[in-house]
Write a protein that holds these residues in place. Structure first.
Motif, short mmCIF file in Angstrom:
data_model
loop_
_atom_site.label_atom_id
_atom_site.label_comp_id
_atom_site.label_asym_id
_atom_site.label_seq_id
_atom_site.Cartn_x
_atom_site.Cartn_y
_atom_site.Cartn_z
N ARG A 183 0.83 -1.20 0.00
CA ARG A 183 0.00 0.00 0.00
C ARG A 183 0.88 1.26 0.00
NH1 ARG A 183 -2.83 -1.34 3.89
NH2 ARG A 183 -4.68 -2.05 2.79
N GLU A 184 1.93 1.25 0.81
CA GLU A 184 2.84 2.41 0.86
C GLU A 184 3.56 2.60 -0.47
OE1 GLU A 184 5.56 1.83 4.03
OE2 GLU A 184 4.01 1.75 5.61
N ARG A 185 4.02 1.49 -1.10
CA ARG A 185 4.77 1.60 -2.34
C ARG A 185 3.88 2.08 -3.49
NH1 ARG A 185 7.15 0.73 1.52
NH2 ARG A 185 9.16 -0.30 1.78
N VAL A 186 2.65 1.64 -3.51
CA VAL A 186 1.74 2.10 -4.57
C VAL A 186 1.48 3.59 -4.42
CG1 VAL A 186 -0.62 1.93 -5.44
CG2 VAL A 186 0.67 -0.14 -4.94
N ARG A 284 13.60 6.40 -9.26
CA ARG A 284 12.83 6.23 -8.02
C ARG A 284 11.44 5.69 -8.32
NH1 ARG A 284 16.00 8.20 -4.08
NH2 ARG A 284 17.60 9.71 -4.73
N TRP A 285 10.85 6.15 -9.42
CA TRP A 285 9.54 5.63 -9.80
C TRP A 285 9.65 4.14 -10.16
CZ3 TRP A 285 7.47 4.82 -15.08
CH2 TRP A 285 6.12 4.48 -15.05
N LEU A 286 10.72 3.81 -10.91
CA LEU A 286 10.93 2.40 -11.27
C LEU A 286 11.19 1.54 -10.02
CD1 LEU A 286 13.16 2.80 -14.44
CD2 LEU A 286 10.82 1.93 -14.36
N ALA A 287 11.90 2.11 -9.03
CA ALA A 287 12.14 1.37 -7.79
C ALA A 287 10.84 1.01 -7.10
CB ALA A 287 13.04 2.18 -6.86
N TYR A 288 9.89 1.97 -7.06
CA TYR A 288 8.58 1.68 -6.48
C TYR A 288 7.87 0.57 -7.26
CZ TYR A 288 8.58 5.63 -3.20
OH TYR A 288 8.85 6.47 -2.15
N ALA A 289 7.95 0.65 -8.59
CA ALA A 289 7.27 -0.35 -9.42
C ALA A 289 7.87 -1.74 -9.19
CB ALA A 289 7.38 0.04 -10.89
N LEU A 290 9.22 -1.79 -9.12
CA LEU A 290 9.87 -3.08 -8.89
C LEU A 290 9.56 -3.64 -7.51
CD1 LEU A 290 13.36 -2.25 -10.45
CD2 LEU A 290 11.62 -3.79 -11.40
N GLU A 291 9.60 -2.77 -6.50
CA GLU A 291 9.31 -3.24 -5.14
C GLU A 291 7.86 -3.69 -5.03
OE1 GLU A 291 10.46 -2.05 -0.58
OE2 GLU A 291 10.35 -0.46 -2.09
N THR A 292 6.96 -3.00 -5.75
CA THR A 292 5.55 -3.43 -5.78
C THR A 292 5.43 -4.84 -6.33
OG1 THR A 292 4.76 -1.16 -6.02
CG2 THR A 292 3.29 -2.91 -6.73
N GLU A 293 6.17 -5.11 -7.42
CA GLU A 293 6.13 -6.44 -8.02
C GLU A 293 6.71 -7.49 -7.07
OE1 GLU A 293 5.06 -9.04 -11.07
OE2 GLU A 293 4.64 -6.90 -10.83
N ILE A 294 7.80 -7.12 -6.39
CA ILE A 294 8.40 -8.06 -5.42
C ILE A 294 7.43 -8.37 -4.29
CG2 ILE A 294 10.22 -8.30 -3.68
CD1 ILE A 294 12.01 -6.58 -5.55
#
Length: 474
Positions: A183-186, A284-294
Protein backbone atom coordinates in the motif's frame (compact mmCIF):
# COMPACT_ATOMS: atom_id res chain seq x y z
CA UNK A 1 -17.79 -86.05 14.42
CA UNK A 2 -19.45 -85.54 17.79
CA UNK A 3 -19.84 -88.10 20.59
CA UNK A 4 -21.04 -88.03 24.21
CA UNK A 5 -18.56 -86.51 26.67
CA UNK A 6 -16.18 -88.30 29.01
CA UNK A 7 -17.41 -89.76 32.27
CA UNK A 8 -16.90 -87.79 35.50
CA UNK A 9 -13.73 -89.69 36.53
CA UNK A 10 -11.93 -88.92 33.25
CA UNK A 11 -13.04 -85.28 33.33
CA UNK A 12 -11.48 -84.85 36.76
CA UNK A 13 -8.18 -86.00 35.24
CA UNK A 14 -8.00 -82.80 33.19
CA UNK A 15 -6.15 -80.01 35.05
CA UNK A 16 -8.92 -77.47 34.34
CA UNK A 17 -11.52 -79.64 36.07
CA UNK A 18 -9.57 -81.40 38.83
CA UNK A 19 -11.00 -79.23 41.64
CA UNK A 20 -14.61 -79.09 40.44
CA UNK A 21 -17.37 -80.66 42.54
CA UNK A 22 -19.27 -83.75 41.44
CA UNK A 23 -22.28 -81.60 40.51
CA UNK A 24 -20.16 -79.31 38.38
CA UNK A 25 -18.55 -82.28 36.64
CA UNK A 26 -22.00 -83.77 36.04
CA UNK A 27 -23.06 -80.53 34.30
CA UNK A 28 -20.00 -80.67 32.06
CA UNK A 29 -20.61 -84.33 31.31
CA UNK A 30 -24.17 -83.53 30.27
CA UNK A 31 -23.34 -80.50 28.07
CA UNK A 32 -19.94 -81.32 26.59
CA UNK A 33 -19.40 -83.43 23.49
CA UNK A 34 -16.39 -85.14 21.97
CA UNK A 35 -15.34 -83.90 18.55
CA UNK A 36 -12.90 -85.76 16.32
CA UNK A 37 -11.04 -84.28 13.37
CA UNK A 38 -8.80 -85.80 10.74
CA UNK A 39 -5.44 -84.29 9.84
CA UNK A 40 -5.44 -80.89 8.07
CA UNK A 41 -9.07 -80.32 9.06
CA UNK A 42 -10.00 -76.90 10.45
CA UNK A 43 -11.59 -76.89 13.91
CA UNK A 44 -12.55 -73.24 13.57
CA UNK A 45 -11.42 -70.25 11.53
CA UNK A 46 -10.28 -66.78 12.55
CA UNK A 47 -13.17 -64.31 12.62
CA UNK A 48 -15.95 -66.92 12.85
CA UNK A 49 -18.47 -66.60 15.73
CA UNK A 50 -16.90 -68.09 18.88
CA UNK A 51 -19.47 -70.66 20.01
CA UNK A 52 -17.35 -73.34 21.71
CA UNK A 53 -14.72 -73.61 24.40
CA UNK A 54 -12.39 -76.47 23.41
CA UNK A 55 -10.10 -78.72 25.45
CA UNK A 56 -7.49 -80.92 23.79
CA UNK A 57 -7.74 -84.61 24.71
CA UNK A 58 -5.43 -86.26 22.19
CA UNK A 59 -3.52 -85.46 19.02
CA UNK A 60 -1.87 -82.18 18.09
CA UNK A 61 -3.07 -78.91 16.68
CA UNK A 62 -1.66 -75.76 15.12
CA UNK A 63 -2.94 -72.24 15.68
CA UNK A 64 -2.42 -69.58 13.00
CA UNK A 65 -3.38 -66.04 12.14
CA UNK A 66 -3.76 -64.26 8.82
CA UNK A 67 -0.92 -61.76 8.26
CA UNK A 68 -0.49 -59.94 4.95
CA UNK A 69 -2.78 -62.47 3.32
CA UNK A 70 -0.58 -65.36 4.50
CA UNK A 71 -1.31 -67.95 7.17
CA UNK A 72 1.27 -67.46 9.95
CA UNK A 73 1.57 -70.16 12.60
CA UNK A 74 1.62 -68.76 16.13
CA UNK A 75 1.44 -71.92 18.26
CA UNK A 76 1.44 -75.73 18.25
CA UNK A 77 0.33 -77.97 21.07
CA UNK A 78 -0.14 -81.63 21.88
CA UNK A 79 -0.57 -81.15 25.64
CA UNK A 80 -3.65 -82.91 26.96
CA UNK A 81 -5.88 -80.38 28.69
CA UNK A 82 -4.79 -77.37 26.60
CA UNK A 83 -7.73 -75.09 25.89
CA UNK A 84 -8.60 -72.65 23.09
CA UNK A 85 -11.57 -71.27 21.19
CA UNK A 86 -14.03 -69.01 23.04
CA UNK A 87 -11.61 -68.27 25.89
CA UNK A 88 -13.42 -65.03 26.79
CA UNK A 89 -16.76 -66.76 27.26
CA UNK A 90 -17.15 -65.34 30.80
CA UNK A 91 -17.33 -61.72 29.58
CA UNK A 92 -20.74 -60.10 29.10
CA UNK A 93 -20.59 -58.42 25.71
CA UNK A 94 -23.20 -56.85 23.47
CA UNK A 95 -21.22 -57.81 20.41
CA UNK A 96 -20.67 -61.39 19.35
CA UNK A 97 -17.40 -63.10 20.28
CA UNK A 98 -15.24 -64.25 17.39
CA UNK A 99 -12.34 -66.69 17.23
CA UNK A 100 -9.02 -64.83 17.29
CA UNK A 101 -7.16 -67.50 15.31
CA UNK A 102 -7.58 -70.47 13.01
CA UNK A 103 -7.02 -73.93 14.56
CA UNK A 104 -6.25 -77.00 12.44
CA UNK A 105 -5.68 -80.64 13.32
CA UNK A 106 -2.23 -82.14 12.84
CA UNK A 107 -3.11 -85.78 12.33
CA UNK A 108 -6.15 -87.21 14.12
CA UNK A 109 -7.46 -84.94 16.85
CA UNK A 110 -9.91 -85.43 19.72
CA UNK A 111 -11.45 -82.46 21.53
CA UNK A 112 -13.90 -81.84 24.32
CA UNK A 113 -16.28 -79.03 23.25
CA UNK A 114 -18.41 -76.96 25.63
CA UNK A 115 -21.08 -74.53 24.36
CA UNK A 116 -19.63 -71.15 25.41
CA UNK A 117 -22.92 -69.34 26.07
CA UNK A 118 -24.29 -72.02 28.44
CA UNK A 119 -20.88 -72.56 30.04
CA UNK A 120 -20.62 -68.83 30.77
CA UNK A 121 -23.87 -68.87 32.76
CA UNK A 122 -22.76 -71.84 34.88
CA UNK A 123 -19.23 -70.51 35.30
CA UNK A 124 -20.56 -67.28 36.80
CA UNK A 125 -22.72 -69.36 39.20
CA UNK A 126 -19.85 -71.61 40.24
CA UNK A 127 -17.20 -68.91 40.62
CA UNK A 128 -18.98 -65.56 41.06
CA UNK A 129 -16.01 -63.72 42.53
CA UNK A 130 -13.55 -65.13 40.00
CA UNK A 131 -15.94 -64.30 37.16
CA UNK A 132 -16.28 -60.72 38.42
CA UNK A 133 -12.52 -60.37 38.75
CA UNK A 134 -11.80 -61.81 35.31
CA UNK A 135 -14.53 -59.78 33.66
CA UNK A 136 -13.45 -56.65 35.49
CA UNK A 137 -9.85 -57.21 34.47
CA UNK A 138 -10.78 -57.73 30.82
CA UNK A 139 -13.27 -54.88 30.59
CA UNK A 140 -11.00 -52.62 32.63
CA UNK A 141 -8.16 -53.23 30.22
CA UNK A 142 -10.42 -52.67 27.23
CA UNK A 143 -11.93 -49.49 28.68
CA UNK A 144 -8.49 -48.18 29.65
CA UNK A 145 -7.29 -48.93 26.17
CA UNK A 146 -10.24 -47.02 24.71
CA UNK A 147 -9.87 -44.02 27.03
CA UNK A 148 -6.11 -43.76 26.69
CA UNK A 149 -6.31 -44.28 22.93
CA UNK A 150 -8.86 -41.47 22.69
CA UNK A 151 -6.74 -39.27 24.93
CA UNK A 152 -3.67 -40.02 22.88
CA UNK A 153 -5.51 -39.11 19.68
CA UNK A 154 -6.65 -35.84 21.26
CA UNK A 155 -3.10 -35.02 22.38
CA UNK A 156 -1.76 -35.88 18.94
CA UNK A 157 -4.48 -33.75 17.36
CA UNK A 158 -3.57 -30.89 19.70
CA UNK A 159 0.10 -31.14 18.76
CA UNK A 160 -0.71 -31.29 15.07
CA UNK A 161 -3.14 -28.37 15.37
CA UNK A 162 -0.51 -26.30 17.20
CA UNK A 163 2.07 -27.14 14.55
CA UNK A 164 -0.35 -26.37 11.72
CA UNK A 165 -1.36 -23.08 13.37
CA UNK A 166 2.29 -22.13 13.66
CA UNK A 167 2.93 -23.03 10.04
CA UNK A 168 -0.14 -21.08 8.88
CA UNK A 169 0.76 -18.07 11.02
CA UNK A 170 4.10 -17.51 9.27
CA UNK A 171 2.80 -17.08 5.69
CA UNK A 172 -0.31 -15.27 6.94
CA UNK A 173 1.82 -12.73 8.84
CA UNK A 174 4.11 -12.37 5.83
CA UNK A 175 1.12 -11.67 3.59
CA UNK A 176 -0.18 -9.02 6.01
CA UNK A 177 3.22 -7.32 6.20
CA UNK A 178 3.66 -7.40 2.44
CA UNK A 179 0.17 -5.98 1.89
CA UNK A 180 0.86 -3.06 4.25
CA UNK A 181 4.18 -2.34 2.50
CA UNK A 182 2.51 -2.67 -0.89
CA UNK A 183 0.00 0.00 0.00
CA UNK A 184 2.84 2.41 0.86
CA UNK A 185 4.77 1.60 -2.34
CA UNK A 186 1.74 2.10 -4.57
CA UNK A 187 1.11 5.47 -2.94
CA UNK A 188 4.79 6.42 -3.49
CA UNK A 189 4.65 5.30 -7.11
CA UNK A 190 1.61 7.52 -7.74
CA UNK A 191 3.46 10.42 -6.12
CA UNK A 192 6.59 9.95 -8.24
CA UNK A 193 4.51 9.63 -11.40
CA UNK A 194 2.85 12.93 -10.55
CA UNK A 195 6.24 14.60 -10.09
CA UNK A 196 7.40 13.32 -13.45
CA UNK A 197 4.25 14.65 -15.08
CA UNK A 198 4.85 18.12 -13.61
CA UNK A 199 8.12 18.32 -15.49
CA UNK A 200 6.18 18.49 -18.77
CA UNK A 201 7.61 15.17 -19.85
CA UNK A 202 7.11 14.35 -23.49
CA UNK A 203 4.17 11.88 -23.88
CA UNK A 204 6.31 9.72 -26.13
CA UNK A 205 9.03 9.70 -23.48
CA UNK A 206 6.52 8.80 -20.79
CA UNK A 207 5.26 5.95 -22.92
CA UNK A 208 8.85 4.82 -23.45
CA UNK A 209 9.41 4.97 -19.69
CA UNK A 210 6.36 2.78 -19.14
CA UNK A 211 7.75 0.30 -21.66
CA UNK A 212 11.04 0.28 -19.72
CA UNK A 213 9.07 -0.35 -16.53
CA UNK A 214 7.23 -3.30 -18.05
CA UNK A 215 10.49 -4.73 -19.33
CA UNK A 216 12.23 -4.41 -15.96
CA UNK A 217 9.26 -5.77 -13.98
CA UNK A 218 9.46 -8.98 -16.00
CA UNK A 219 12.93 -9.61 -14.60
CA UNK A 220 11.57 -9.91 -11.04
CA UNK A 221 10.06 -13.35 -11.61
CA UNK A 222 13.36 -14.68 -12.97
CA UNK A 223 15.63 -12.96 -10.44
CA UNK A 224 18.45 -15.37 -9.51
CA UNK A 225 19.05 -16.44 -5.94
CA UNK A 226 22.24 -14.80 -4.75
CA UNK A 227 24.53 -15.64 -1.88
CA UNK A 228 25.14 -12.97 0.75
CA UNK A 229 28.51 -12.19 -0.85
CA UNK A 230 27.06 -11.96 -4.36
CA UNK A 231 24.23 -9.75 -3.07
CA UNK A 232 26.69 -7.35 -1.42
CA UNK A 233 28.94 -7.19 -4.52
CA UNK A 234 25.97 -6.50 -6.80
CA UNK A 235 24.67 -3.76 -4.48
CA UNK A 236 28.12 -2.13 -4.42
CA UNK A 237 28.22 -2.08 -8.21
CA UNK A 238 24.81 -0.46 -8.50
CA UNK A 239 25.55 2.02 -5.67
CA UNK A 240 28.71 3.08 -7.50
CA UNK A 241 26.68 3.56 -10.69
CA UNK A 242 24.22 5.78 -8.79
CA UNK A 243 27.10 7.84 -7.36
CA UNK A 244 28.62 8.27 -10.80
CA UNK A 245 25.30 9.66 -12.08
CA UNK A 246 24.54 11.94 -9.12
CA UNK A 247 21.68 9.92 -7.60
CA UNK A 248 21.42 10.82 -3.91
CA UNK A 249 21.09 8.02 -1.35
CA UNK A 250 21.47 5.47 -4.11
CA UNK A 251 22.35 2.77 -1.59
CA UNK A 252 18.66 2.72 -0.51
CA UNK A 253 17.62 1.91 -4.07
CA UNK A 254 20.42 -0.55 -4.76
CA UNK A 255 18.92 -3.36 -2.64
CA UNK A 256 15.61 -3.09 -4.53
CA UNK A 257 17.22 -3.23 -7.97
CA UNK A 258 19.43 -6.17 -6.98
CA UNK A 259 16.44 -8.07 -5.49
CA UNK A 260 14.66 -7.53 -8.81
CA UNK A 261 17.59 -9.13 -10.64
CA UNK A 262 18.86 -5.97 -12.35
CA UNK A 263 22.44 -5.11 -13.23
CA UNK A 264 24.21 -1.87 -14.23
CA UNK A 265 23.48 -2.67 -17.90
CA UNK A 266 19.75 -2.32 -17.16
CA UNK A 267 20.38 1.08 -15.57
CA UNK A 268 22.31 2.14 -18.67
CA UNK A 269 19.20 1.34 -20.67
CA UNK A 270 17.06 3.53 -18.39
CA UNK A 271 19.52 6.42 -18.80
CA UNK A 272 19.47 6.02 -22.56
CA UNK A 273 15.67 6.14 -22.57
CA UNK A 274 15.00 9.15 -20.29
CA UNK A 275 18.23 11.17 -20.27
CA UNK A 276 20.10 12.72 -17.35
CA UNK A 277 17.40 15.31 -16.57
CA UNK A 278 14.68 12.79 -15.69
CA UNK A 279 16.96 10.00 -14.49
CA UNK A 280 16.57 10.56 -10.72
CA UNK A 281 12.75 10.66 -10.78
CA UNK A 282 12.55 7.83 -13.27
CA UNK A 283 14.78 5.57 -11.19
CA UNK A 284 12.83 6.23 -8.02
CA UNK A 285 9.54 5.63 -9.80
CA UNK A 286 10.93 2.40 -11.27
CA UNK A 287 12.14 1.37 -7.79
CA UNK A 288 8.58 1.68 -6.48
CA UNK A 289 7.27 -0.35 -9.42
CA UNK A 290 9.87 -3.08 -8.89
CA UNK A 291 9.31 -3.24 -5.14
CA UNK A 292 5.55 -3.43 -5.78
CA UNK A 293 6.13 -6.44 -8.02
CA UNK A 294 8.40 -8.06 -5.42
CA UNK A 295 5.79 -7.54 -2.70
CA UNK A 296 3.04 -9.00 -4.88
CA UNK A 297 5.27 -12.02 -5.39
CA UNK A 298 5.66 -12.37 -1.62
CA UNK A 299 1.90 -12.18 -1.15
CA UNK A 300 1.38 -14.81 -3.85
CA UNK A 301 3.99 -17.10 -2.26
CA UNK A 302 2.43 -16.64 1.20
CA UNK A 303 -1.13 -17.31 0.09
CA UNK A 304 0.03 -20.30 -1.99
CA UNK A 305 1.77 -21.67 1.10
CA UNK A 306 -1.44 -21.25 3.10
CA UNK A 307 -3.39 -23.03 0.36
CA UNK A 308 -0.87 -25.90 0.35
CA UNK A 309 -1.10 -26.25 4.14
CA UNK A 310 -4.89 -26.28 4.08
CA UNK A 311 -4.81 -28.85 1.27
CA UNK A 312 -2.39 -31.00 3.24
CA UNK A 313 -4.60 -30.76 6.33
CA UNK A 314 -7.64 -31.83 4.30
CA UNK A 315 -5.71 -34.73 2.80
CA UNK A 316 -4.37 -35.76 6.21
CA UNK A 317 -7.82 -35.72 7.83
CA UNK A 318 -9.47 -37.16 4.69
CA UNK A 319 -12.12 -34.43 4.96
CA UNK A 320 -15.02 -34.94 2.52
CA UNK A 321 -13.60 -38.29 1.40
CA UNK A 322 -14.89 -41.84 1.71
CA UNK A 323 -13.33 -43.76 4.65
CA UNK A 324 -12.21 -46.63 2.40
CA UNK A 325 -10.77 -45.78 -1.00
CA UNK A 326 -7.98 -46.47 -3.44
CA UNK A 327 -5.05 -44.26 -2.46
CA UNK A 328 -1.54 -43.23 -3.38
CA UNK A 329 0.53 -43.77 -0.22
CA UNK A 330 2.79 -40.85 -1.17
CA UNK A 331 -0.02 -38.35 -0.63
CA UNK A 332 -0.49 -39.51 2.95
CA UNK A 333 3.24 -39.51 3.66
CA UNK A 334 3.67 -35.99 2.27
CA UNK A 335 0.66 -34.58 4.13
CA UNK A 336 1.95 -36.14 7.36
CA UNK A 337 5.32 -34.45 6.86
CA UNK A 338 3.51 -31.14 6.39
CA UNK A 339 1.51 -31.68 9.57
CA UNK A 340 4.69 -32.53 11.50
CA UNK A 341 6.83 -29.83 9.85
CA UNK A 342 7.02 -27.87 13.10
CA UNK A 343 9.00 -30.77 14.61
CA UNK A 344 11.33 -31.26 11.65
CA UNK A 345 13.67 -28.34 12.33
CA UNK A 346 17.22 -29.67 12.25
CA UNK A 347 16.17 -32.95 10.61
CA UNK A 348 17.11 -33.73 7.01
CA UNK A 349 14.25 -35.44 5.18
CA UNK A 350 15.09 -37.79 2.31
CA UNK A 351 12.36 -39.11 0.00
CA UNK A 352 13.13 -42.17 -2.10
CA UNK A 353 9.72 -42.65 -3.69
CA UNK A 354 8.87 -45.07 -6.45
CA UNK A 355 6.07 -43.12 -8.08
CA UNK A 356 5.20 -46.08 -10.28
CA UNK A 357 3.80 -48.29 -7.50
CA UNK A 358 0.14 -49.28 -7.51
CA UNK A 359 -2.59 -47.50 -5.62
CA UNK A 360 -3.88 -49.57 -2.71
CA UNK A 361 -7.32 -50.08 -1.11
CA UNK A 362 -7.11 -48.53 2.35
CA UNK A 363 -8.61 -46.47 5.14
CA UNK A 364 -6.48 -43.44 4.30
CA UNK A 365 -7.07 -41.48 7.52
CA UNK A 366 -6.05 -44.51 9.60
CA UNK A 367 -2.86 -45.04 7.58
CA UNK A 368 -2.04 -41.37 8.10
CA UNK A 369 -2.20 -42.11 11.82
CA UNK A 370 0.33 -44.92 11.29
CA UNK A 371 2.70 -42.59 9.41
CA UNK A 372 2.28 -40.00 12.17
CA UNK A 373 3.05 -42.45 15.00
CA UNK A 374 6.16 -43.88 13.36
CA UNK A 375 7.56 -40.59 12.03
CA UNK A 376 6.91 -38.82 15.34
CA UNK A 377 8.73 -41.62 17.21
CA UNK A 378 11.64 -41.31 14.76
CA UNK A 379 11.84 -37.54 15.30
CA UNK A 380 11.88 -38.00 19.08
CA UNK A 381 14.51 -40.76 18.84
CA UNK A 382 16.83 -38.47 16.86
CA UNK A 383 16.46 -35.65 19.37
CA UNK A 384 15.81 -33.06 16.69
CA UNK A 385 18.97 -33.83 14.70
CA UNK A 386 19.55 -36.49 12.03
CA UNK A 387 18.15 -37.89 8.79
CA UNK A 388 14.61 -39.15 8.27
CA UNK A 389 14.27 -41.36 5.19
CA UNK A 390 10.98 -42.30 3.54
CA UNK A 391 11.22 -45.00 0.90
CA UNK A 392 8.53 -46.76 -1.16
CA UNK A 393 8.66 -49.70 -3.57
CA UNK A 394 6.53 -52.63 -4.66
CA UNK A 395 7.14 -56.35 -4.44
CA UNK A 396 4.64 -58.46 -6.32
CA UNK A 397 1.22 -57.78 -4.76
CA UNK A 398 2.50 -55.66 -1.88
CA UNK A 399 3.41 -52.00 -1.57
CA UNK A 400 6.25 -51.42 0.88
CA UNK A 401 6.79 -48.21 2.87
CA UNK A 402 10.00 -47.87 4.85
CA UNK A 403 10.52 -45.14 7.44
CA UNK A 404 14.09 -44.92 8.69
CA UNK A 405 15.95 -42.72 11.14
CA UNK A 406 19.51 -42.23 12.32
CA UNK A 407 18.68 -42.34 16.02
CA UNK A 408 20.39 -44.48 18.68
CA UNK A 409 18.45 -47.60 17.69
CA UNK A 410 16.10 -49.96 19.55
CA UNK A 411 17.73 -52.58 21.83
CA UNK A 412 16.87 -56.20 21.07
CA UNK A 413 14.99 -56.72 24.36
CA UNK A 414 12.87 -53.65 23.67
CA UNK A 415 12.32 -54.47 19.98
CA UNK A 416 10.54 -57.68 20.96
CA UNK A 417 7.91 -55.68 22.88
CA UNK A 418 7.41 -52.40 21.02
CA UNK A 419 4.05 -53.47 19.57
CA UNK A 420 2.65 -54.51 22.96
CA UNK A 421 -0.12 -52.25 24.30
CA UNK A 422 0.99 -49.88 27.09
CA UNK A 423 4.67 -50.74 26.60
CA UNK A 424 6.81 -47.59 26.38
CA UNK A 425 10.40 -46.61 26.99
CA UNK A 426 9.46 -42.99 27.59
CA UNK A 427 9.27 -41.43 31.04
CA UNK A 428 6.12 -41.52 33.17
CA UNK A 429 3.50 -39.26 31.62
CA UNK A 430 5.43 -38.85 28.37
CA UNK A 431 4.00 -41.78 26.46
CA UNK A 432 1.02 -44.12 26.61
CA UNK A 433 2.64 -47.09 24.89
CA UNK A 434 -0.25 -47.27 22.43
CA UNK A 435 1.16 -45.58 19.33
CA UNK A 436 2.78 -48.66 17.82
CA UNK A 437 0.06 -50.97 19.17
CA UNK A 438 -2.53 -48.86 17.33
CA UNK A 439 -0.32 -48.80 14.23
CA UNK A 440 0.00 -52.60 14.36
CA UNK A 441 -3.75 -53.06 14.60
CA UNK A 442 -4.42 -50.62 11.76
CA UNK A 443 -1.91 -52.25 9.42
CA UNK A 444 -2.36 -55.91 10.34
CA UNK A 445 -5.99 -56.18 11.39
CA UNK A 446 -7.59 -53.44 9.30
CA UNK A 447 -5.49 -53.77 6.15
CA UNK A 448 -4.24 -57.39 6.26
CA UNK A 449 -0.70 -56.03 6.11
CA UNK A 450 2.40 -56.38 8.23
CA UNK A 451 4.96 -54.23 10.06
CA UNK A 452 8.61 -55.23 10.41
CA UNK A 453 11.36 -53.44 12.29
CA UNK A 454 15.14 -53.70 12.07
CA UNK A 455 17.44 -51.60 14.19
CA UNK A 456 21.11 -51.00 14.87
CA UNK A 457 22.59 -47.80 16.31
CA UNK A 458 22.28 -45.10 13.68
CA UNK A 459 19.89 -47.06 11.46
CA UNK A 460 16.36 -47.96 12.55
CA UNK A 461 13.82 -48.94 9.89
CA UNK A 462 10.11 -49.66 10.09
CA UNK A 463 8.82 -51.48 7.01
CA UNK A 464 5.06 -51.41 6.42
CA UNK A 465 3.71 -53.95 3.93
CA UNK A 466 0.27 -53.31 2.40
CA UNK A 467 -1.62 -55.44 -0.15
CA UNK A 468 -2.51 -53.88 -3.51
CA UNK A 469 -5.68 -55.96 -3.82
CA UNK A 470 -8.88 -55.96 -1.80
CA UNK A 471 -8.73 -58.34 1.16
CA UNK A 472 -11.70 -60.26 2.53
CA UNK A 473 -11.00 -58.95 6.05
CA UNK A 474 -11.36 -55.27 5.07
Amino acid sequence: MKEPALPREELRGLFLFEHLSDEQLDWIEQHAVLERYEGDTAVHREGDPATCFYILLSGALRMSRLVSGADVEVKRSDQRGSYFGATQFFVHQDTEHTYSATVQAIGDLTLLALPSAEFAVEFRKWFPMAAHLLEGMYLGWRNSDTVISSRRRLLALGELSAGLTHELNNPAAAAVRATASLRERVAGMRHKLALLAKKDIDPDLLEQLLDVQEELVKTVADAPRLSAMQQADREDEISDWFDDHGIDQGWDLAAIFVAAGLKTENLDGVLESVGEGLLDGALRWLAYALETEILMGEIEDSTTRISVLVGAAKQYSQMDRAPHQWIDVHEGLDSTLVMLSGKLDGIHVVKEYDRGIDHIPAYAAELNQVWTNIIDNAIQAMGGEGTLTLRTWQESKQVRVEIGDTGPGIPEEVRQRIFEPFFTTKGVGEGTGLGLDISWRIVVERHSGDIKVTSVPGDTRFEICLPVEEQASL
